[in-house]
Write a protein that holds these residues in place. Structure first.
Motif, PDB file in Angstrom:
ATOM      1  N   ASP A  27      47.444  52.593  45.282  1.00  0.00           N
ATOM      2  CA  ASP A  27      47.047  51.507  44.390  1.00  0.00           C
ATOM      3  C   ASP A  27      45.544  51.265  44.437  1.00  0.00           C
ATOM      4  O   ASP A  27      44.909  51.043  43.404  1.00  0.00           O
ATOM      5  CB  ASP A  27      47.786  50.213  44.743  1.00  0.00           C
ATOM      6  CG  ASP A  27      49.271  50.288  44.425  1.00  0.00           C
ATOM      7  OD1 ASP A  27      49.690  51.221  43.712  1.00  0.00           O
ATOM      8  OD2 ASP A  27      50.017  49.403  44.890  1.00  0.00           O
ATOM      9  N   TRP A  31      42.821  51.479  41.432  1.00  0.00           N
ATOM     10  CA  TRP A  31      41.949  50.315  41.175  1.00  0.00           C
ATOM     11  C   TRP A  31      40.486  50.740  41.156  1.00  0.00           C
ATOM     12  O   TRP A  31      39.717  50.345  40.280  1.00  0.00           O
ATOM     13  CB  TRP A  31      42.192  49.259  42.242  1.00  0.00           C
ATOM     14  CG  TRP A  31      41.408  48.014  42.065  1.00  0.00           C
ATOM     15  CD1 TRP A  31      40.164  47.741  42.573  1.00  0.00           C
ATOM     16  CD2 TRP A  31      41.787  46.850  41.326  1.00  0.00           C
ATOM     17  NE1 TRP A  31      39.770  46.481  42.203  1.00  0.00           N
ATOM     18  CE2 TRP A  31      40.752  45.909  41.435  1.00  0.00           C
ATOM     19  CE3 TRP A  31      42.923  46.509  40.591  1.00  0.00           C
ATOM     20  CZ2 TRP A  31      40.800  44.663  40.836  1.00  0.00           C
ATOM     21  CZ3 TRP A  31      42.977  45.269  39.998  1.00  0.00           C
ATOM     22  CH2 TRP A  31      41.921  44.364  40.117  1.00  0.00           C
ATOM     23  N   ARG A  36      43.964  49.083  35.726  1.00  0.00           N
ATOM     24  CA  ARG A  36      44.446  47.729  35.992  1.00  0.00           C
ATOM     25  C   ARG A  36      45.895  47.510  35.578  1.00  0.00           C
ATOM     26  O   ARG A  36      46.367  46.379  35.544  1.00  0.00           O
ATOM     27  CB  ARG A  36      43.561  46.695  35.275  1.00  0.00           C
ATOM     28  CG  ARG A  36      42.098  46.712  35.709  1.00  0.00           C
ATOM     29  CD  ARG A  36      41.956  46.330  37.178  1.00  0.00           C
ATOM     30  NE  ARG A  36      40.582  46.260  37.608  1.00  0.00           N
ATOM     31  CZ  ARG A  36      39.938  47.221  38.274  1.00  0.00           C
ATOM     32  NH1 ARG A  36      40.558  48.357  38.565  1.00  0.00           N
ATOM     33  NH2 ARG A  36      38.688  47.059  38.634  1.00  0.00           N
ATOM     34  N   SER A  37      46.606  48.606  35.272  1.00  0.00           N
ATOM     35  CA  SER A  37      48.010  48.446  34.930  1.00  0.00           C
ATOM     36  C   SER A  37      48.837  49.566  35.556  1.00  0.00           C
ATOM     37  O   SER A  37      48.358  50.682  35.739  1.00  0.00           O
ATOM     38  CB  SER A  37      48.208  48.426  33.415  1.00  0.00           C
ATOM     39  OG  SER A  37      47.836  49.658  32.852  1.00  0.00           O
ATOM     40  N   MET A  38      50.031  49.235  35.915  1.00  0.00           N
ATOM     41  CA  MET A  38      50.984  50.171  36.497  1.00  0.00           C
ATOM     42  C   MET A  38      52.260  50.094  35.672  1.00  0.00           C
ATOM     43  O   MET A  38      52.516  49.078  35.057  1.00  0.00           O
ATOM     44  CB  MET A  38      51.294  49.804  37.953  1.00  0.00           C
ATOM     45  CG  MET A  38      50.149  49.983  38.913  1.00  0.00           C
ATOM     46  SD  MET A  38      49.966  51.734  39.277  1.00  0.00           S
ATOM     47  CE  MET A  38      48.555  51.687  40.361  1.00  0.00           C
ATOM     48  N   LEU A 113      46.269  40.392  39.764  1.00  0.00           N
ATOM     49  CA  LEU A 113      45.250  41.436  39.576  1.00  0.00           C
ATOM     50  C   LEU A 113      43.913  41.074  40.217  1.00  0.00           C
ATOM     51  O   LEU A 113      42.861  41.353  39.661  1.00  0.00           O
ATOM     52  CB  LEU A 113      45.042  41.739  38.084  1.00  0.00           C
ATOM     53  CG  LEU A 113      46.077  42.626  37.425  1.00  0.00           C
ATOM     54  CD1 LEU A 113      45.791  42.736  35.930  1.00  0.00           C
ATOM     55  CD2 LEU A 113      46.113  44.001  38.048  1.00  0.00           C
ATOM     56  N   TYR A 119      48.581  44.576  41.787  1.00  0.00           N
ATOM     57  CA  TYR A 119      49.019  44.905  40.434  1.00  0.00           C
ATOM     58  C   TYR A 119      50.212  44.050  40.034  1.00  0.00           C
ATOM     59  O   TYR A 119      51.082  43.754  40.851  1.00  0.00           O
ATOM     60  CB  TYR A 119      49.430  46.377  40.342  1.00  0.00           C
ATOM     61  CG  TYR A 119      48.258  47.312  40.350  1.00  0.00           C
ATOM     62  CD1 TYR A 119      47.579  47.599  39.183  1.00  0.00           C
ATOM     63  CD2 TYR A 119      47.822  47.910  41.524  1.00  0.00           C
ATOM     64  CE1 TYR A 119      46.488  48.465  39.181  1.00  0.00           C
ATOM     65  CE2 TYR A 119      46.739  48.773  41.536  1.00  0.00           C
ATOM     66  CZ  TYR A 119      46.083  49.036  40.358  1.00  0.00           C
ATOM     67  OH  TYR A 119      45.017  49.892  40.363  1.00  0.00           O
ATOM     68  N   THR A 120      50.256  43.690  38.773  1.00  0.00           N
ATOM     69  CA  THR A 120      51.394  42.951  38.245  1.00  0.00           C
ATOM     70  C   THR A 120      52.354  43.921  37.564  1.00  0.00           C
ATOM     71  O   THR A 120      51.940  44.953  37.026  1.00  0.00           O
ATOM     72  CB  THR A 120      50.940  41.881  37.230  1.00  0.00           C
ATOM     73  OG1 THR A 120      50.248  42.518  36.155  1.00  0.00           O
ATOM     74  CG2 THR A 120      50.026  40.863  37.881  1.00  0.00           C
TER      75      THR A 120
END
Length: 146
Positions: A27, A31, A36-38, A113, A119-120
């Motif tokens: 992660d 970053w 910024r997204s998973m 975030l 991560y969200t």
């Protein structure tokens, strides 16, 4: 480290890092690349994993202790890393952060975030990750359950 998203792996891994281990975080690597997204696209996931594997092998060759802050959600993946490390003289120890489904979902909802371990993910994705996670067993090798 081993456990679903939100289990607390990064918290434990950072403590080990403070005690002198080198932390490799999937992660955090994403970053640091501005992601910024998973979840990640599969080609990018493979690229990051290849780079982290190369770093792992180099660090082990230097005699460094390393904590892999990955999910290791499947036994197959854990076995692959054991097979990678055993020829280098390392018997990997699995630290499984066993956390309830409810706590995992609650923790993931609280993420904002703020950093590379924050991560969200939508509740449905978190639940799917949790439900497909394969807990490690003692027959896989050295195991610590937190």
């Amino acid at each position: 480290m081993c456990g679903p998203a939100g289990a607390g792996k990064s918290t434990v891994a950072r403590r080990l890092e403070e005690d002198g281990m080198v932390r490799l975080s999937f992660d955090q690597e994403a970053w640091d690349r501005g992601i910024r997204s998973m979840p990640l696209p599969s080609d990018l996931r493979r690229e990051i994993e290849a780079e982290l594997r190369a770093r792992l092998e180099s660090l082990v060759a230097e005699g460094k202790d390393v904590v892999l802050d990955f999910s290791f959600w499947s036994r197959r993946t854990r076995d692959e890393y054991r097979q990678l490390l055993r020829p280098l003289g390392v018997e990997p120890e699995t630290i499984y952060v066993a956390t309830s489904r409810e706590v995992v979902i609650e923790r993931m909802r609280a993420r904002r975030l703020a950093h590379g371990d924050d991560y969200t993910l939508p509740d449905e994705t978190v639940a799917e990750y949790f439900d497909h996670f394969e807990p490690p067993t003692e027959d896989e090798g050295p195991l610590i359950v937190i």
